[in-house]
Design a protein around this motif. Structure first.
Motif, short mmCIF file in Angstrom:
data_model
loop_
_atom_site.label_atom_id
_atom_site.label_comp_id
_atom_site.label_asym_id
_atom_site.label_seq_id
_atom_site.Cartn_x
_atom_site.Cartn_y
_atom_site.Cartn_z
N GLN A 222 2.08 11.52 25.61
CA GLN A 222 1.40 11.81 24.57
C GLN A 222 1.16 13.42 24.75
O GLN A 222 1.17 14.09 23.88
N GLN B 283 2.96 15.55 26.25
CA GLN B 283 4.27 16.08 26.38
C GLN B 283 4.37 16.42 24.70
O GLN B 283 4.91 17.34 24.01
N LEU B 284 4.16 15.36 23.69
CA LEU B 284 4.33 15.38 22.41
C LEU B 284 3.44 16.37 21.79
O LEU B 284 3.81 16.90 20.78
N SER B 285 2.24 16.45 22.10
CA SER B 285 1.22 17.22 21.77
C SER B 285 1.58 18.69 22.16
O SER B 285 1.25 19.49 21.34
N ARG B 286 2.58 18.78 22.94
CA ARG B 286 2.77 20.38 23.40
C ARG B 286 4.20 20.60 22.60
O ARG B 286 4.82 21.45 22.98
N GLY B 287 4.66 19.71 21.64
CA GLY B 287 5.93 19.92 20.82
C GLY B 287 7.22 19.54 21.94
O GLY B 287 8.30 20.04 21.29
N ARG B 288 6.98 19.04 23.00
CA ARG B 288 8.38 18.66 23.74
C ARG B 288 8.85 17.25 23.38
O ARG B 288 7.86 16.31 23.13
N GLN B 289 9.94 16.92 23.46
CA GLN B 289 10.47 15.49 23.02
C GLN B 289 11.16 15.00 24.08
O GLN B 289 11.54 15.25 25.15
#
Length: 78
Positions: free
Chosen positions: A70, A72-78
């Protein structure tokens, strides 16, 4: 002698710190070895946390894998 995974990681951390001290004693840069030691300690800690809580923990953030994903996703990483 059998060492647990955590003990093996902590042993590697100790060896890396000793190597860093040796290099620094010669006037060389030991930061890479100190970073390795910190990573090894984090791996041991993540195993400890996983065993205590029954859920896998990320060694980078010391959070559950779900919380780490979560983040990572909030930082725009996939």
């Amino acid at each position: 002698m059998f060492l647990s995974p955590q003990e093996q990681w902590r042993k590697l951390a100790t060896e890396a710190r000793e190597w860093a001290s040796y290099l620094e004693g010669r006037g060389e840069y030991g930061g890479v070895e100190r970073n390795k030691a910190d990573t090894y300690d984090a791996a041991a800690t993540s195993i400890d946390l996983s065993q205590q809580h029954g859920e896998p923990y990320c060694a980078c953030h010391l959070k559950t894998f779900t919380a780490c994903r979560q983040l990572q996703l909030s930082r725009g990483r996939q």
